[in-house]
Write a protein that holds these residues in place. Structure first.
Motif, PDB file in Angstrom:
ATOM      1  N   SER A  62      -2.545   5.363   2.087  1.00  0.00           N
ATOM      2  CA  SER A  62      -2.238   3.934   2.050  1.00  0.00           C
ATOM      3  C   SER A  62      -2.863   3.174   3.209  1.00  0.00           C
ATOM      4  N   GLU A  66       2.389   9.927   6.182  1.00  0.00           N
ATOM      5  CA  GLU A  66       0.939  10.047   6.078  1.00  0.00           C
ATOM      6  C   GLU A  66       0.305   9.983   7.470  1.00  0.00           C
ATOM      7  N   ARG A 125       1.504   4.057  -3.340  1.00  0.00           N
ATOM      8  CA  ARG A 125       1.414   5.520  -3.204  1.00  0.00           C
ATOM      9  C   ARG A 125       2.695   6.193  -3.700  1.00  0.00           C
ATOM     10  N   SER A 127      -5.963   0.299   3.116  1.00  0.00           N
ATOM     11  CA  SER A 127      -5.832  -1.067   3.642  1.00  0.00           C
ATOM     12  C   SER A 127      -6.985  -1.419   4.580  1.00  0.00           C
ATOM     13  N   PHE A 158       0.839  -1.206   0.000  1.00  0.00           N
ATOM     14  CA  PHE A 158       0.000   0.000   0.000  1.00  0.00           C
ATOM     15  C   PHE A 158       0.873   1.255   0.000  1.00  0.00           C
ATOM     16  N   VAL A 159       1.988   1.173   0.720  1.00  0.00           N
ATOM     17  CA  VAL A 159       2.929   2.300   0.758  1.00  0.00           C
ATOM     18  C   VAL A 159       3.647   2.429  -0.581  1.00  0.00           C
ATOM     19  N   GLY A 164       2.863   3.594   6.482  1.00  0.00           N
ATOM     20  CA  GLY A 164       2.565   4.832   5.777  1.00  0.00           C
ATOM     21  C   GLY A 164       2.988   6.053   6.567  1.00  0.00           C
ATOM     22  N   ASN A 214      -4.908   0.732  -7.305  1.00  0.00           N
ATOM     23  CA  ASN A 214      -4.000   1.814  -7.681  1.00  0.00           C
ATOM     24  C   ASN A 214      -4.771   3.102  -7.960  1.00  0.00           C
ATOM     25  N   ALA A 227      -0.034  -1.486   7.735  1.00  0.00           N
ATOM     26  CA  ALA A 227       0.048  -0.562   6.606  1.00  0.00           C
ATOM     27  C   ALA A 227      -0.034   0.897   7.063  1.00  0.00           C
ATOM     28  N   GLU A 245      -5.912   4.657  -4.681  1.00  0.00           N
ATOM     29  CA  GLU A 245      -4.871   5.237  -3.831  1.00  0.00           C
ATOM     30  C   GLU A 245      -4.366   6.588  -4.322  1.00  0.00           C
TER      31      GLU A 245
END
Length: 294
Positions: free
Chosen positions: A97, A266, A29, A101, A25-26, A260, A89, A256, A92
């Motif tokens: 991120s 984030e 991004r 998740s 997820f990171v 992030g 994708n 996640a 996001e």
């Protein structure tokens, strides 16, 4: 549940998959800084496909996958991973991120809904309560991300990815009883790559101007979360029910969100984070009922 034994190998496989997928997820991004959703997904799975080809050809004992099953696995890859990744994708771009998740963690609810619709699972009051709590939590996420009562389009895309991911976890299970986990994963990843070839022109254009950091993240995504992560998940799924393995996904959004914060800086909106934990609690209620029936 008392009859289900988690071996050390199973625990390591599931923990590895969760850590790698949380980092994905990171990485997505970070990769979106230079790539479009389609270009990112294709480059990632081209790399994953090469990795799987190398790993699959080096298997000491290989079983012959029938042509029929190869076709089915390719279709699973196209939808379960291809659609999943392109919509994730896309989502996001607008959703952090960690929050993405939390939404993806709703896939066990999708699995249960499918069981109710197609497998004759009885809908209980506990399931209704759990699903309602999950929907309320996702609504808070959408509200936190948009600061209005309109649905964030990014949240909508990630909900589509959640649906695709829930189906993927269920439909691959029968093949893991017939073939080696690496062979199953290889054909599924090749199917995803085949589907994502639609975005080849985008990828070829973007790779020329992308930053080194963005491309490096996508290479990481292809080798680790895509290839090694799905192998680890398939190994973990091989010896236990899909519903039991899915319980490990409770930890994914927490990991996640932490990654992030550490890597990308984030800081999730408080309302979205609250909604994420409420949605996760709803999944726990739903799965608690499901486990009692196994």
């Amino acid at each position: 549940m008392s009859g289900i034994h988690f071996t050390a190998k199973t625990k390591i496989a599931l923990a590895s998959a969760i850590l790698l997928w949380a980092s994905a997820f990171v990485g997505i991004r970070a990769g979106l800084e230079s790539y479009s959703p389609g270009g990112l997904a294709l480059l990632r799975f081209m790399i994953a496909s090469i990795c799987m080809l190398i790993i699959q050809t080096r298997l000491p004992m290989r079983t012959r996958v029938s042509w029929r099953d190869r076709g089915l696995l390719l279709l699973i890859g196209m939808f379960g991973l291809g659609v999943y990744n392109i919509t994730l994708n896309q989502g996001e771009i607008q959703v952090a991120s960690g929050i993405a998740s939390f939404i993806i963690s709703q896939s066990p609810v999708v699995t249960l809904v499918l069981a109710i619709l197609f497998l004759g699972e009885t809908l209980s009051s506990r399931m209704v309560i759990g699903m309602s709590i999950s929907i309320f939590g996702v609504g808070l996420i959408a509200l936190g991300e948009t600061k209005s009562f309109g649905l964030n389009i990014g949240v909508f895309y990630i909900l589509i990815a959640t649906f695709a991911g829930g189906i993927y976890s269920v439909v691959q299970k029968p093949f893991l009883k017939k073939y080696h986990a690496i062979e199953v994963t290889a054909w599924i990843i090749w199917g995803a790559t085949l589907f994502l070839m639609i975005w080849l022109p985008n990828m070829l254009t973007e790779i020329k101007t992308a930053t080194f950091a963005a491309t490096a993240w996508i290479v990481y995504l292809g080798i680790f979360p895509a290839a090694l992560g799905y192998i680890a998940w398939s190994y973990g799924l091989k010896d236990i029910p899909a519903s039991s393995a899915a319980n490990a996904l409770y930890f994914l959004p927490i990991v996640a969100t932490f990654l992030g914060w550490i890597i990308l800086g984030e800081v999730p909106v408080l309302l979205s984070l609250l909604g994420g934990f409420i949605a996760l609690f709803g999944v726990w209620i739903v799965n608690r009922r499901s486990r009692s029936r196994i």
